[in-house]
Design a protein around this motif. Sequence first.
Motif, mmCIF file in Angstrom:
data_model
loop_
_atom_site.group_PDB
_atom_site.id
_atom_site.type_symbol
_atom_site.label_atom_id
_atom_site.label_comp_id
_atom_site.label_asym_id
_atom_site.label_seq_id
_atom_site.Cartn_x
_atom_site.Cartn_y
_atom_site.Cartn_z
ATOM 1 N N ALA A 97 0.833 -1.208 0.000
ATOM 2 C CA ALA A 97 0.000 0.000 0.000
ATOM 3 C C ALA A 97 0.867 1.257 0.000
ATOM 4 O O ALA A 97 0.585 2.213 -0.726
ATOM 5 C CB ALA A 97 -0.933 -0.012 1.209
ATOM 6 N N ARG A 98 1.936 1.240 0.810
ATOM 7 C CA ARG A 98 2.865 2.382 0.834
ATOM 8 C C ARG A 98 3.515 2.563 -0.531
ATOM 9 O O ARG A 98 3.603 3.677 -1.059
ATOM 10 C CB ARG A 98 3.954 2.158 1.891
ATOM 11 N N GLN A 99 3.990 1.474 -1.105
ATOM 12 C CA GLN A 99 4.675 1.540 -2.393
ATOM 13 C C GLN A 99 3.760 2.089 -3.484
ATOM 14 O O GLN A 99 4.165 2.961 -4.265
ATOM 15 C CB GLN A 99 5.175 0.142 -2.791
ATOM 16 N N ASN A 100 2.544 1.583 -3.554
ATOM 17 C CA ASN A 100 1.595 2.057 -4.569
ATOM 18 C C ASN A 100 1.293 3.542 -4.396
ATOM 19 O O ASN A 100 1.219 4.295 -5.376
ATOM 20 C CB ASN A 100 0.292 1.255 -4.493
ATOM 21 N N HIS A 101 1.117 3.952 -3.144
ATOM 22 C CA HIS A 101 0.821 5.359 -2.863
ATOM 23 C C HIS A 101 1.988 6.258 -3.283
ATOM 24 O O HIS A 101 1.789 7.290 -3.942
ATOM 25 C CB HIS A 101 0.541 5.539 -1.376
ATOM 26 N N TRP A 187 12.204 1.437 -3.954
ATOM 27 C CA TRP A 187 13.217 2.424 -3.566
ATOM 28 C C TRP A 187 12.579 3.630 -2.884
ATOM 29 O O TRP A 187 13.080 4.129 -1.866
ATOM 30 C CB TRP A 187 13.989 2.862 -4.815
ATOM 31 N N LEU A 188 11.461 4.097 -3.433
ATOM 32 C CA LEU A 188 10.742 5.219 -2.820
ATOM 33 C C LEU A 188 10.292 4.863 -1.404
ATOM 34 O O LEU A 188 10.321 5.698 -0.493
ATOM 35 C CB LEU A 188 9.521 5.594 -3.668
ATOM 36 N N ASP A 189 9.912 3.603 -1.217
ATOM 37 C CA ASP A 189 9.452 3.161 0.104
ATOM 38 C C ASP A 189 10.587 3.176 1.122
ATOM 39 O O ASP A 189 10.375 3.518 2.294
ATOM 40 C CB ASP A 189 8.848 1.760 0.004
ATOM 41 N N THR A 190 11.792 2.812 0.675
ATOM 42 C CA THR A 190 12.937 2.846 1.607
ATOM 43 C C THR A 190 13.259 4.274 2.030
ATOM 44 O O THR A 190 13.744 4.508 3.141
ATOM 45 C CB THR A 190 14.194 2.216 0.964
ATOM 46 N N LYS A 191 12.968 5.237 1.141
ATOM 47 C CA LYS A 191 13.252 6.639 1.443
ATOM 48 C C LYS A 191 12.123 7.341 2.191
ATOM 49 O O LYS A 191 12.356 8.113 3.123
ATOM 50 C CB LYS A 191 13.510 7.412 0.136
ATOM 51 N N LEU A 192 10.878 7.061 1.761
ATOM 52 C CA LEU A 192 9.748 7.873 2.219
ATOM 53 C C LEU A 192 8.639 7.072 2.896
ATOM 54 O O LEU A 192 7.604 7.647 3.251
ATOM 55 C CB LEU A 192 9.148 8.622 1.017
ATOM 56 N N GLY A 193 8.858 5.785 3.067
ATOM 57 C CA GLY A 193 7.811 4.933 3.624
ATOM 58 C C GLY A 193 7.271 5.404 4.963
ATOM 59 O O GLY A 193 6.071 5.308 5.227
ATOM 60 N N SER A 194 8.149 5.936 5.795
ATOM 61 C CA SER A 194 7.734 6.359 7.141
ATOM 62 C C SER A 194 6.799 7.564 7.116
ATOM 63 O O SER A 194 6.147 7.871 8.111
ATOM 64 C CB SER A 194 8.963 6.680 7.997
#
Length: 232
Positions: A97-101, A187-194
Amino acid sequence: MAKRMQPAWEAPKNTSEMKLELFNSLTRKKEVFVPQKGKQVTWYNCGPTVYDASHMGHARTYLSFDILRRVLSDYFGYDVFFVMNITDIDDKIIKRARQNHLYKQYLAENHQLDKVLEDCNIVLQHFAEVVKATTDPDKKNMQERLFEKMKTAVANIEAAIKSGNEKEIAAKKEALLIDAKDLLSDWLDTKLGSTVTENKIFSELPRYWEEEYHKDMEALNVQPADCLTRVS
């Protein structure tokens, strides 16, 4: 010559009581199945974790259970109450869900081509190390396919840039963003997932895929559960 008539046929009558025997994992042998309440049978079954499309594994599993359920009810005459659980919240769902967003957000920002290429090259460098560190052969093969797919898309747009054809550059940029989705979103999730905290984001994904799962099962003529439970 008169037409030969087929004699009437009647199904043979069963004069013996049908008994169902099941393997008892405790005694390690087959035992006669005796429900606790007459012909009533309660059956609980784990359902899918709904974060992506159904696949052949789902089809095989739930078709097999459906056949067994029909044998119990239609042949042996048991009154089966079938309960299935839907896993609609777990680590996979939260991450997807985080990745898709974040991926949709990245597309909406409509970055310039230079920025997209810069990010994609960083992703390729990052993922090359991930592939190198992976030891599971099946997982490694999957990662290598994704890596080569994105690498090819980057090479295609670089070739389009050299040609100077604006229409082709725009088309290759669009193709790159599609082909890069899996690795870019990871990659975006590792940076901005939080930064992704809105509950709605985590509920919409499983709700959508649960609906798709039920459509798939209906298409396969799998009987719906009598009762659905959910982790949430």
